[in-house]
Design a protein around this motif. Structure first.
Motif, PDB file in Angstrom:
ATOM      1  N   LYS A 169       0.798  -1.223   0.000  1.00 52.03           N
ATOM      2  CA  LYS A 169       0.000   0.000   0.000  1.00 52.03           C
ATOM      3  C   LYS A 169       0.831   1.274   0.000  1.00 52.03           C
ATOM      4  O   LYS A 169       0.324   2.339  -0.340  1.00 52.03           O
ATOM      5  CB  LYS A 169      -0.947  -0.003   1.193  1.00 52.03           C
ATOM      6  N   TYR A 172       0.913   3.699  -3.155  1.00 50.97           N
ATOM      7  CA  TYR A 172      -0.204   4.547  -3.564  1.00 50.97           C
ATOM      8  C   TYR A 172      -0.029   5.950  -2.994  1.00 50.97           C
ATOM      9  O   TYR A 172       0.307   6.118  -1.822  1.00 50.97           O
ATOM     10  CB  TYR A 172      -1.531   3.948  -3.092  1.00 50.97           C
ATOM     11  N   THR A 243      -9.079   3.449   0.301  1.00 53.41           N
ATOM     12  CA  THR A 243      -8.886   3.127  -1.107  1.00 53.41           C
ATOM     13  C   THR A 243      -7.670   3.881  -1.623  1.00 53.41           C
ATOM     14  O   THR A 243      -7.638   5.115  -1.594  1.00 53.41           O
ATOM     15  CB  THR A 243     -10.126   3.507  -1.933  1.00 53.41           C
ATOM     16  N   ARG A 258      -4.796   2.425 -11.222  1.00 47.68           N
ATOM     17  CA  ARG A 258      -4.815   1.265 -10.328  1.00 47.68           C
ATOM     18  C   ARG A 258      -5.527   1.647  -9.036  1.00 47.68           C
ATOM     19  O   ARG A 258      -5.305   2.737  -8.497  1.00 47.68           O
ATOM     20  CB  ARG A 258      -3.387   0.822 -10.019  1.00 47.68           C
ATOM     21  N   THR A 260      -6.901  -0.041  -5.090  1.00 45.82           N
ATOM     22  CA  THR A 260      -6.926  -1.146  -4.138  1.00 45.82           C
ATOM     23  C   THR A 260      -7.624  -0.686  -2.863  1.00 45.82           C
ATOM     24  O   THR A 260      -7.375   0.418  -2.381  1.00 45.82           O
ATOM     25  CB  THR A 260      -5.506  -1.635  -3.799  1.00 45.82           C
ATOM     26  N   MET A 267      -5.632  -6.289   2.526  1.00 44.89           N
ATOM     27  CA  MET A 267      -6.023  -5.959   1.169  1.00 44.89           C
ATOM     28  C   MET A 267      -7.343  -6.666   0.873  1.00 44.89           C
ATOM     29  O   MET A 267      -7.426  -7.890   0.924  1.00 44.89           O
ATOM     30  CB  MET A 267      -4.944  -6.398   0.180  1.00 44.89           C
ATOM     31  N   THR A 270      -8.593  -5.501  -5.331  1.00 41.91           N
ATOM     32  CA  THR A 270      -7.652  -4.721  -6.121  1.00 41.91           C
ATOM     33  C   THR A 270      -7.983  -4.856  -7.599  1.00 41.91           C
ATOM     34  O   THR A 270      -8.483  -5.885  -8.047  1.00 41.91           O
ATOM     35  CB  THR A 270      -6.200  -5.162  -5.850  1.00 41.91           C
TER      36      THR A 270
END
Length: 322
Positions: A169, A172, A243, A258, A260, A267, A270
């Motif tokens: 993560k 992101y 998110t 993308r 997830t 998670m 995704t």
């Protein structure tokens, strides 16, 4: 960051006469968004309805101790839908993919395809929660209907290793926080797939709006072309959701995002989305200007003040009133 053209989505729509199971759908006023088009998640709900009726009508009848788990959904939006459209959802078995059954959907308006969707499902033993053997008659039908391998830009390649296939993560840069609500639960008392798709939809729209209008021409807008999710586990109702989103690459007129969903450090799901820059009047694609690409790549550092966020519905309304 990829600079090569990226695949737009799923395979071309197959012939409608391949489908034997049809579900008529009636759109509701509440399905419309602020642009007065049918909302993307509302469109996806039509495929969900087609899938559930396909199962309930006995097309995938199994013993009482067997259930079907949806592991992946991919949806292509081919045409905009409007209130009072008469629609039909076609559903059928379309093959076997990565050990899962492949189920294909087509959405028709006045006999013409306006969207397609694919899902991968696994037979699950209700007593143990573990994968079970697919009944022979269903497996035989799926194999006899086998089509070329799915072309999906965000489908995990190996269902047993999904969680390790995607980056952690901390890769992101854009985040949206939310909580799950009681109304998010489905009939099985789980946080449903549509709720998870709403989360990624809200995150994607927020990313686009926060960098300001795409161009000075108000007729140039972003349109969703494809969205997908690989469903990894069920979140808990009492938990929160985060998110994460990032820009994956660009085509000439498309941007791959993308997304997830994380919950309590896990998670949950995704996948990704493809959005296209287009003229809302002609519906023709428009090349993404280099400065706009840079703004997207640098989000959230390139975010504009709240008063300057991109709100196409408000802009069109103000333009009309002015």
């Amino acid at each position: 960051m990829s600079s090569t053209p990226l695949a737009p989505g799923l395979n071309p729509a197959p012939a409608a006469d391949l489908y034997k199971h049809w579900t008529p759908e009636t759109l509701r006023f509440s399905d419309l968004d602020r642009m007065r088009h049918v909302n993307n998640v509302s469109t996806i709900s039509l495929y969900e309805d087609g899938w559930l009726r396909f199962v309930d009508d006995g097309e995938m009848a199994v013993a009482n101790n067997i259930a079907w788990r949806v592991d992946y959904m991919g949806i292509d939006f081919r045409k905009q839908l409007h209130y009072r459209d008469d629609l039909l959802v076609g559903t059928r078995l379309a093959g076997v993919n990565n050990g899962c059954l492949r189920v294909s959907h087509i959405l028709l308006r006045d006999g013409a395809p306006v969207g397609v969707a694919e899902r991968l499902v696994t037979a699950i033993d209700r007593r143990t929660g573990r994968p079970a053997d697919v009944p022979a008659h269903i497996l035989s039908e799926a194999l006899s209907a086998a089509e070329p391998d799915m072309r999906a830009p965000f489908m995990a390649s190996n269902k047993t290793d999904w969680a390790r296939e995607f980056e952690p993560k901390d890769t992101y840069r854009v985040w949206r926080d939310d909580i799950f609500r009681f109304a998010d639960m489905d009939a099985d008392e789980r946080i449903g797939r549509l709720t998870q798709l709403k989360l990624v939809e809200s995150g994607r729209v927020g990313l686009i709006q926060d960098i300001g209008p795409p161009t000075a021409d108000l007729n140039i807008i972003w349109m969703a072309a494809h969205v997908s999710l690989n469903f990894l586990t069920w979140p808990d109702l009492r938990s929160s959701a985060r998110t994460g989103l990032r820009i994956e690459g660009f085509g000439n007129s498309s941007c791959h995002i993308r997304h997830t969903i994380f919950s309590e450090g896990r998670m949950i799901a995704t996948g990704g989305a493809v959005v296209a820059l287009a003229n809302r009047k002609t519906l023709k694609s428009v090349q993404i200007p280099a400065p706009l690409r840079a703004l997207l790549e640098n989000a959230p550092d390139s975010n504009v003040p709240p008063s300057e966020r991109y709100d196409p519905a408000k802009m069109f309304r103000d333009q009309t009133q002015g």
